[in-house]
Motif scaffolding. Structure first.
Motif, PDB file in Angstrom:
ATOM      1  N   LEU B  11      31.366  45.037  38.851  1.00 24.12           N
ATOM      2  CA  LEU B  11      32.188  43.839  38.734  1.00 24.12           C
ATOM      3  C   LEU B  11      33.390  44.115  37.840  1.00 24.12           C
ATOM      4  O   LEU B  11      34.475  43.591  38.078  1.00 24.12           O
ATOM      5  N   PHE B  12      33.202  44.924  36.834  1.00 18.11           N
ATOM      6  CA  PHE B  12      34.331  45.247  35.956  1.00 18.11           C
ATOM      7  C   PHE B  12      35.414  45.973  36.760  1.00 18.11           C
ATOM      8  O   PHE B  12      36.604  45.755  36.545  1.00 18.11           O
ATOM      9  N   ILE B  14      36.077  45.409  39.871  1.00 11.24           N
ATOM     10  CA  ILE B  14      36.766  44.362  40.627  1.00 11.24           C
ATOM     11  C   ILE B  14      37.746  43.633  39.728  1.00 11.24           C
ATOM     12  O   ILE B  14      38.853  43.284  40.127  1.00 11.24           O
ATOM     13  N   PHE B  15      37.322  43.418  38.465  1.00 19.02           N
ATOM     14  CA  PHE B  15      38.216  42.757  37.505  1.00 19.02           C
ATOM     15  C   PHE B  15      39.513  43.543  37.357  1.00 19.02           C
ATOM     16  O   PHE B  15      40.597  42.987  37.436  1.00 19.02           O
ATOM     17  N   GLY B  18      41.610  43.157  40.411  1.00 19.24           N
ATOM     18  CA  GLY B  18      42.234  41.836  40.454  1.00 19.24           C
ATOM     19  C   GLY B  18      43.398  41.734  39.489  1.00 19.24           C
ATOM     20  O   GLY B  18      44.462  41.229  39.829  1.00 19.24           O
ATOM     21  N   PHE B  19      43.186  42.263  38.285  1.00 18.03           N
ATOM     22  CA  PHE B  19      44.231  42.162  37.272  1.00 18.03           C
ATOM     23  C   PHE B  19      45.484  42.916  37.722  1.00 18.03           C
ATOM     24  O   PHE B  19      46.601  42.455  37.513  1.00 18.03           O
ATOM     25  N   PHE B  22      47.227  41.026  40.795  1.00 15.51           N
ATOM     26  CA  PHE B  22      47.834  39.738  40.489  1.00 15.51           C
ATOM     27  C   PHE B  22      49.009  39.862  39.514  1.00 15.51           C
ATOM     28  O   PHE B  22      49.554  38.860  39.093  1.00 15.51           O
ATOM     29  N   ASP B  23      49.344  41.047  39.089  1.00 17.45           N
ATOM     30  CA  ASP B  23      50.373  41.183  38.064  1.00 17.45           C
ATOM     31  C   ASP B  23      51.492  42.124  38.472  1.00 17.45           C
ATOM     32  O   ASP B  23      51.389  42.851  39.458  1.00 17.45           O
ATOM     33  N   TRP B  50      43.009  36.712  46.500  1.00 15.55           N
ATOM     34  CA  TRP B  50      41.967  35.842  45.939  1.00 15.55           C
ATOM     35  C   TRP B  50      40.698  35.917  46.788  1.00 15.55           C
ATOM     36  O   TRP B  50      39.583  36.130  46.295  1.00 15.55           O
ATOM     37  N   LEU B  53      38.950  39.240  46.449  1.00 13.28           N
ATOM     38  CA  LEU B  53      38.153  39.353  45.222  1.00 13.28           C
ATOM     39  C   LEU B  53      36.805  38.655  45.389  1.00 13.28           C
ATOM     40  O   LEU B  53      35.754  39.188  45.027  1.00 13.28           O
ATOM     41  N   ILE B  54      36.851  37.455  45.966  1.00 10.45           N
ATOM     42  CA  ILE B  54      35.606  36.700  46.147  1.00 10.45           C
ATOM     43  C   ILE B  54      34.638  37.491  47.034  1.00 10.45           C
ATOM     44  O   ILE B  54      33.461  37.649  46.712  1.00 10.45           O
TER      45      ILE B  54
END
Lengths: 925, 83
Positions: B11-12, B14-15, B18-19, B22-23, B50, B53-54
């Motif tokens: 999960l980290f 994926i974080f 995502g970060f 999105f940036d 989004w 990520l889900i």
């Protein structure tokens, strides 16, 4: 026609429904059938994150800045991915320590500090007040708008009207009553509120459905789908620029800071802490919630842009407060029931937040602000009073009213000048100040109380300076020069551009400076201050929570004396008779029985009582209360270090030591044994060497003394000499072989070997031995046998050893030897069977050890060096096989060994390992 | 290594993904006034990331099994072979 009566009827009807749900939820919880114990309800309760800010404010922001509303929801989505790492740890810690609020969490982590608890509470209350005022503003505005139906007029300027004419004031009062009834109904102040969670989950459903309904209505009812809205928006220059993010210096950095801010806020908001951590029934629910919650956020944001653009297209740019588009669009099209649904949805969003936030705040005010103060006033004798549960509830109810009144005041004087989102962001920035203390607290053991307090206060001051004071300028309390020229005309102190940093928007600017100061001071002070003993304990228990799970009851920090009676009456005063009995019974079942008979409570019980009280009055207050009952003997820092660090280390160390000692002892035993065996071996070998030598010598002497022996005699003597010297050679060869294998200097000639040939060669070289004893040999060998990789000569040696061994032990009369060969899965299985004396159970391992010979009761020591089987075993092992013996005493024995069917290069690789292992073994011996 | 820590690590990951998505600077690639199926590209991009990520979270939390917490098999087989 939507009359005021209808609106009020539905509003109160909806609130009545919420009560019914909460009541049913509590009823089920009481009889042990939890309604909320499933991941879907849990995920929905997390959606209390979406308030009136989301419901009305997102559209308002989208109408002026396009995608600027999104970072607020991207942040929590990203936190959800960290849920398993961070949130689960926080949940676990809170469950172990019975933590009930975020102030409690931080206070407990840094040594159950009442000071820290109060600081956090004050920041939280001051920080959340704007957020509550936002909800009041949303409800009051939407009420004004909807009662004007079908006319659309957006009221403004509440500051001019006195508060008793202001709807928002009455809304605040109603909400206060509502929250008191909801959260503090029962007399027992417990940690979890199942009914509340059920109602909140229901509210989350309602607001989502209402919002989606408007979204679908606007997108497909007023316009012809997404493409149509965006197409029309393209023609309007005000909207066209919103399709992209406007690029200025610092735009992307601001964007990133906003995402970061919402991440931190999601973790640190008191109400999120309440639903995520305190109300969590089962940690595993998090596993589903980490994707259900982002899905909820995605759904509720899906129609924001279409509604915003639709609103601007419909009403024209700047004509209305865009915050009300969600409501005014259905009104403009005269959709009565949809308007009502939206209004109820808005109420849902706002009340959900207000209820949970004020309950969380009132718990914090009561446990971390009021109780510590009241407990310290000696004249009150608070800890000795009997009606404590009532006092607790009173404080909580009072603080609910107080918080809502503050919220109203903020709205009345300041909130009106700002849009919903900008009010909310001020609160976000305030609670984000907790993030260094929390994240540092659960991952960094060296963080200290002084560090946390200094960091929090520094961040808070910067927050006030950069966000709160400027808002007072807007409200007219401070002159405008403060934000234009900076205070006292000092430009670099300008609250919107500290030290000349102008690239960010106001919120990003404030977040950047406040969190930077907060974090740096937190780390810096932590590094340069010494933690107290209890801080040290709590740090370890928090950071290593998975490690110490379940042990905390035993690893007590208390070292004092308390009577069981005193402790019991203390708990009764806070929890009531019934619950006290229940909880103490749990303690008996779980940890220790018979404590009731003791006069003095042990450390475990004291600890348990403290945690029990922590669930009701917070950890810091619980500590104060318990310490008044327990006569604590002062514990020096060194002692605590001993208790915590050294004990564990010493235990671990002594275990290591024990292991090492055992190993050494075993090695010593083995050395002694080997020594003994060597002696035995030397005597055996000498004996064995002497026998053939003696016979060779004596026969040679006979021949020497009698040169004229007849031919037949001569022949017989020389044959004996040849045989005896062969035996001598064989013996010496064995000793040399053994030596070579032992030291790993054996030169293996690996090739593909046909094992049938090996058996035939072995038989022919032992044929003489066999025929001498008149032994019958049976062979059970299949026609086709796959080849194995190995050293042919050594394998022959194995067979020869086994056959001669069998011959040696065969019954003297009617001797039989059977040789078997078969393929079992990927291995060759060879067996050599004799009908001799057999091998007893205890000897079956021993016979393969070097220098070992089994003495027979009648026959004594058998001939041979005692090395044959040992060498055999080593050769078989080298080939990757296994050797063993099966036997029944007196009925002969069968020697089995296996050889894996491999290619020559595989064995070469393996043999290097074998050599290495031998070296290791020799080295360690 | 426990199952929970395996999930945490994944999960980290994926974080981090995502970060980054999105940036800035990835975001700036899509920050152009282009339309896809009549929808602004930036808006569409956000929705897709989004959703992605889900889906990844669902995948990780559902698919990660106890097996993943064990060391991979070759070394085990090797050990068995030797004895």
């Amino acid at each position: 026609m939507l009359s005021t009566e209808t609106i009020l009827f539905f509003s109160f009807g909806y609130i009545g429904l919420l009560f019914a749900i909460a009541y049913i939820g509590d009823r089920h919880a009481k009889i042990g059938l939890s309604l909320v114990s499933n991941p879907y309800i849990y995920a929905l309760s997390l959606a209390v994150y979406c308030t009136a800010w989301t419901f009305y404010g997102s559209v308002g922001l989208a109408a002026t800045s396009g995608l600027g509303f999104l970072p607020t929801y991207i942040g929590p989505t990203l936190v959800a991915t960290l849920g398993w790492l961070v949130l689960r740890k926080i949940i676990r810690i809170s469950k172990v320590h019975r933590i009930t609020s975020i102030a409690d969490f931080i206070a407990s982590r840094y040594g159950k500090s009442t000071t820290l608890g109060s600081v956090v509470t004050i920041i939280a209350v001051l920080g959340i007040i704007p957020y509550i005022s936002l909800q009041l503003k949303a409800i009051s505005t939407s009420y004004q708008v909807v009662t004007g139906y079908p006319l659309i007029n957006v009221p403004r300027h509440f500051t001019q009207i006195p508060f008793y004419y202001d709807t928002a004031f009455y809304i605040a009062l109603i909400l206060a009553v509502f929250t008191i009834l909801f959260g503090t109904r029962s007399l027992v102040a417990t940690e979890r509120h199942e009914g509340l969670v059920a109602a909140i989950a229901f509210e989350s459903m309602v607001k989502l459905i209402a919002f989606l309904a408007v979204g679908i209505f606007v997108t497909y009812g007023i316009y012809n789908g997404f493409a149509d809205i965006f197409d029309q928006a393209r023609a309007m220059p005000e909207l066209r620029r919103l399709f992209t993010i406007e690029i200025q210096t610092g735009t992307y950095a601001s964007w990133c800071i906003h995402i970061f801010l919402s991440m931190m806020a999601f973790m640190c908001l008191p109400r999120q802490f309440q639903v995520t951590v305190v109300e969590n029934v089962n940690e595993d629910h998090l596993k589903k919630a980490v994707w259900l919650f982002p899905l909820y956020l995605l759904a509720i944001n899906f129609f924001v842009l279409p509604i915003a653009f639709g609103g601007v297209l419909h009403f024209g740019a700047g004509s209305f407060d865009a915050d009300t588009f969600v409501l005014t669009l259905p009104m403009a099209r005269h959709k009565e029931s949809l308007t009502l649904l939206v209004f109820i949805g808005g109420i849902s969003a706002a009340t959900g937040m207000v209820i949970v936030a004020t309950i969380a705040l009132s718990t914090m005010i009561c446990n971390d602000l009021a109780m510590p103060v009241l407990l310290r006033i000696p004249s009150l004798q608070l800890a000795e009073r009997d009606d404590l549960a009532g006092i607790l509830l009173g404080i909580r109810r009072g603080s609910i009213v107080l918080v809502l009144m503050f919220g109203y005041a903020y709205f009345h004087f300041i909130g009106e000048y700002y849009s919903l989102v900008s009010i909310g962001l001020v609160s976000f920035a305030a609670v984000a100040q907790f993030s260094p203390a929390i994240l540092g607290g659960i991952f960094w053991k060296s963080a200290t109380k002084s560090g946390a307090i200094s960091g929090l206060i520094a961040g808070f001051i910067v927050w006030i300076y950069t966000l709160v004071l400027p808002s007072l300028v807007q409200a007219g309390f401070i002159g405008p020069d403060f934000v234009n020229q900076g205070p006292f005309n000092i430009g670099w102190l300008n609250p919107f551009a500290l030290f000349g940093l102008q690239d960010f928007d106001h919120v990003a600017h404030a977040v950047f400076w406040s969190l930077l100061c907060n974090t740096l001071i937190y780390i810096g002070v932590s590094l340069y201050s010494r933690p107290s003993a209890i801080e040290h304990t709590q740090a370890t228990l928090f950071v290593d929570v998975y490690h110490y799970a379940g042990e905390t009851e035993g690893s007590s920090f208390w070292r004092g004396t308390a009577s069981v009676g005193d402790l019991r009456s203390l708990v009764v005063r806070f929890l009531g008779q019934e619950r006290t009995e229940e909880e103490l019974a749990t303690y008996s079942n779980k940890y220790a029985t018979g404590w009731e008979d003791d006069r003095q409570a042990d450390a475990g019980l004291v600890n348990y009582v403290e945690k029990l009280l922590a669930g009701t009055i917070g950890s810091a207050s619980a500590r104060v209360v318990v310490s008044k009952t327990v006569k604590e003997e002062p514990l020096s820092i060194d002692e605590v270090m001993n208790i915590l660090d050294e004990t564990r280390q010493v235990i671990a160390y002594s275990r290591e030591l024990e292991k090492a000692t055992a190993k050494l002892r075993a090695a010593n035993e083995r050395l002694k044994e080997l020594d003994r065996l060597k002696d035995e071996f030397i005597s055996t070998v000498t004996h064995e060497l002497r026998t053939p030598l003696t016979s060779v010598r004596s026969i040679a002497e006979i021949l020497n003394a009698n040169p004229n022996v007849d031919h037949w005699q001569h022949q017989k003597f020389t044959t004996i000499i040849v045989k005896e010297s062969e035996r001598l050679t064989r013996l010496i060869n064995q000793v040399l072989d053994f030596q070579k294998i032992e030291t790993g200097r054996m030169d293996w000639q690996i090739s593909e070997v046909d094992f049938k040939g090996v058996i035939q060669d072995a038989l022919s070289s032992t044929s003489q031995l066999v025929s001498e004893k008149q032994i019958q040999i049976d062979q059970n060998i299949p026609v086709y046998v796959p080849t194995v990789a190995g050293d042919r000569d050594r394998l022959i040696q194995v067979m020869v050893n086994l056959i001669s061994n069998a011959v040696k032990f065969c019954d003297d009369k009617d001797a039989h030897i059977a040789i078997g060969l078969s393929v079992v899965s990927d291995q060759l299985l060879v067996s050599v069977k004799d009908n001799g004396i057999g091998v007893s159970k205890k000897d079956r391992e021993i016979i393969f050890q070097e220098f070992r010979q089994i003495k027979h009761n009648l026959k004594g020591r058998p001939p041979g060096s005692g090395l044959g089987l040992s060498i055999t075993k080593r050769i078989v092992n080298f080939h990757g096989g296994r050797i063993w013996v099966e036997s029944a005493q007196g009925k002969g024995s069968v020697f089995f060994f296996t050889l894996p069917l491999r290619k020559p290069d595989e064995i070469r690789q393996d043999s290097r390992l074998a050599e290495w292992e031998t070296e290791q073994a020799n080295g360690s011996a | 290594m426990t199952l929970d820590s395996v999930i945490s690590r994944r999960l980290f990951g994926i974080f981090l993904l995502g970060f980054i998505l999105f940036d800035y600077p990835i975001l700036s690639i899509f920050n152009v006034e282009t339309f896809l199926f009549g929808i602004p590209l930036l808006y569409l991009y956000m929705l897709i990331v989004w959703l992605l990520l889900i889906l990844l979270i669902v995948f990780v939390t559902r698919v990660t099994r106890y097996r993943d917490a064990l060391p991979s098999s070759p070394s085990l087989e090797f050990k068995m072979f030797r004895h």
